[in-house]
Enzyme design. Structure first.
Site, PDB file in Angstrom:
ATOM      1  N   GLU A 192       0.704  -1.130  -0.241  1.00 53.93           N
ATOM      2  CA  GLU A 192      -0.021  -0.493   0.036  1.00 53.93           C
ATOM      3  C   GLU A 192       0.683   0.510  -0.401  1.00 53.93           C
ATOM      4  OE1 GLU A 192      -3.427  -0.148   3.026  1.00 53.93           O
ATOM      5  OE2 GLU A 192      -4.019  -1.788   2.224  1.00 53.93           O
ATOM      6  N   GLU A 316      -5.503  -8.542  -1.040  1.00 52.32           N
ATOM      7  CA  GLU A 316      -6.082  -7.944  -0.021  1.00 52.32           C
ATOM      8  C   GLU A 316      -7.459  -8.551  -0.332  1.00 52.32           C
ATOM      9  OE1 GLU A 316      -4.531  -5.459   3.145  1.00 52.32           O
ATOM     10  OE2 GLU A 316      -2.317  -5.509   3.017  1.00 52.32           O
TER      11      GLU A 316
HETATM   12  O1  AHR Z   1      -5.390  -6.467   6.486  1.00 55.26           O
HETATM   13  C1  AHR Z   1      -5.853  -5.009   6.998  1.00 55.26           C
HETATM   14  C2  AHR Z   1      -5.038  -4.221   6.914  1.00 55.26           C
HETATM   15  O2  AHR Z   1      -5.421  -3.506   5.395  1.00 55.26           O
HETATM   16  C3  AHR Z   1      -3.230  -4.622   5.684  1.00 55.26           C
HETATM   17  O3  AHR Z   1      -2.234  -4.185   6.898  1.00 55.26           O
HETATM   18  C4  AHR Z   1      -3.055  -2.959   4.956  1.00 55.26           C
HETATM   19  O4  AHR Z   1      -2.374  -3.409   4.011  1.00 55.26           O
HETATM   20  C5  AHR Z   1      -4.708  -2.771   4.614  1.00 55.26           C
HETATM   21  O5  AHR Z   1      -4.686  -1.368   4.545  1.00 55.26           O
END
Ligand code: AHR
Length: 512
Positions: A192, A316
């Site tokens: 991110e 994710e």
């Molecule tokens: O999964 C939780 C968080 O969500 C992760 O650490 C991050 O990459 C995202 O914003």
């Protein structure tokens, strides 16, 4: 006039009530193979996701192997976990790998500033993570620290893990108990980068990526595949810029993140259980956006990479609710209900449809965090409905997608908005069987479905169903098996294979 309108309404209602969805699977046209890593997992140093949830340490009374809970590892093995991403997430960009090697009682204690401000003992480090991956038989995805680390730190980590030489770093690994180098399947440069990983622009990140990867050296036969940290939601700039600025040969994939939030708002996301039907609907509606988001990113990638050399790695995804009352807001601990299983299944069906580009995804997260497979409470654990959805879909790992046509699909509507009632996906499994996955999104109406397979007579469906009376049916430590899959099947009659899909259900089975 009024009479005609009433008649029209009557016929429309009848049609809705008796509509039969007809699904045809074209078994003669296998498409892209579903990379098993589409069923990948994500384990971050966050809340009780690793510590307590999976890692208890070798001295714990909770039965464990090399510190990892036996009950949790055994359950995860049933999912054939193909790949685990570690150590974050946002945590990755604050993680310094040297903190996590050597005698555990001498490792530095840090503060996990992203997640609850709690102490991070560094008890789980590189060696422990590889122990877990080896026990699961899973590939590894190590996420490097671009945000607060250095090129040197990342390059030395890669050397520490992969070198078979007598270099000081390889000897240090041996001194710490690991003689042979490990296989690092994937290594990501940051996470991110647009947010917690450093608030960068894609152009700035592309430069850093090229710089860093020039120094990530490993023996030729042990070179990890590299992942560039990409975009999120409907921001396709990252896919566009990174695929233009970075040579396909120097990255295997670009990551992409999208979370399903019932209200669509970070402030007041909605509860994991006890939610109104309106939030069942918006959760389904929001999760189905994944299809369009993948399409948009694929279109951006196609501009620079029409040969599809670069994967779109959805590393994710999952539901994100308000935390359970009374828990640390930084721990992201949430219950998991039938709704989560339906969300998982809808996403699997979407990922299958994009199997040529989506070659890895990682549900967030494995245990006790967000849309978890497993919840633990000291020495107890339970399997969530999401776990059961992953288990039911195992035959799709490595299967060849088959085209599916849906005719006469109904809609599930609330007010003016609607979503398709039935979602379907099919593939030829590695065992040669044709598998179908069906989801009924409507929490109140069953769906009548006829199944046909071109070129063969579909005589029966044999598999499992996951459903329950309540939309938020979930397992608790007092009732850990309140919701679990049941056998499900249907036999053809008069040359037609008809299936009654229960309301709010997931069905996976072989059509023979
Ligand atoms: O999964 C939780 C968080 O969500 C992760 O650490 C991050 O990459 C995202 O914003």
């Amino acid at each position: 006039m009024l009479k005609r309108a009433i008649l029209a309404l009557f016929f429309a209602t009848c049609q809705a009530a008796f509509a039969q969805v007809s699904i045809t699977i074209d078994a003669g046209k296998p498409g892209a193979v579903i990379n098993p890593n589409v069923y990948g997992q994500f384990a971050e140093h966050l809340g009780t996701g690793i510590y307590e949830g999976m890692w208890v340490g070798p001295k714990s009374k909770i039965p464990n192997t090399k510190g990892w809970r036996n009950d949790v590892v055994k359950a995860l093995k049933e999912l054939h976990v193909p790949l685990v991403r570690w150590p974050g997430g946002c945590f990755a960009d604050e993680y310094h790998w040297r903190d996590g090697i050597g005698p555990r009682d001498r490792r530095p204690v840090k503060v996990n500033t992203n997640w609850g401000g709690v102490e991070e003992s560094n008890a789980v480090g590189t060696h422990e993570f590889f122990d877990l991956a080896e026990m699961l038989g899973a590939q590894v995805y190590v996420n490097g620290n671009l945000g607060s680390g250095s090129v040197q730190e990342m390059s030395e980590w890669v050397e520490y893990m992969t070198s078979s030489s007598k270099s000081t770093l390889a000897e240090l690994r041996r001194k710490n108990g690991r003689d042979k180098p490990w296989k690092v399947d994937y290594f990501a440069v940051g996470n991110e980068a647009w947010g917690c990983g450093g608030n960068m622009t894609p152009e700035h990140y592309a430069n850093l990526y090229r710089n860093v990867t020039a120094f990530l050296k490993a023996p030729k036969d042990a070179k990890p595949k590299f992942i560039a940290s990409g975009g999120h939601d409907n921001d396709t700039r990252w896919s566009a810029v990174l695929s233009k600025e970075i040579k396909p040969g120097s990255m295997d994939g670009i990551s992409f993140h999208y979370y399903t939030i019932p209200t669509g708002k970070w402030e007041g996301k909605g509860a994991a259980t006890g939610f109104p039907v309106s939030q069942w609907f918006t959760t389904i509606q929001n999760t189905l956006k994944m299809d369009d988001l993948i399409r948009q990113n694929t279109a951006a990638l196609d501009q620079n990479d029409p040969a599809k050399k670069i994967g779109l790695f959805v590393d994710e995804w999952g539901t994100w609710y308000d935390v359970e009352p009374g828990t640390n807001t930084g721990f992201l601990y949430q219950q998991n209900s039938l709704r989560d299983a339906v969300v998982a299944a809808l996403n699997f069906n979407i990922f299958h449809a994009h199997a040529d580009r989506v070659r890895m995804t990682n549900i967030a997260q494995m245990v006790n965090v967000l849309q978890a497979m497993i919840l633990t409470d000291r020495d107890r654990m339970l399997l969530t409905p999401t776990y059961h959805a992953f288990r039911m879909y195992v035959p799709f790992q490595g299967a060849a997608t088959l085209p599916v046509t849906l005719k006469n699909n109904g809609s599930y509507s609330v007010g003016e908005a609607s979503v398709p009632q039935v979602s379907a996906s099919a593939a030829r499994g590695k065992d040669g069987k044709v598998y179908v996955a069906l989801v009924n999104t409507d929490p109140a109406r069953e769906a009548d479905v006829t199944l046909a397979v071109t070129g063969s007579a579909a005589a029966k469906l044999a598999g499992q169903v996951l459903t329950a009376a309540a939309m938020d049916a979930h397992n608790t430590f007092a009732a850990p098996e309140a919701i679990k899959p049941a056998a499900f099947g249907a036999q053809a009659a008069g040359g037609r294979l008809t299936v009654k899909l229960p309301a709010k259900s997931v069905v996976v089975g072989a059509v023979e």
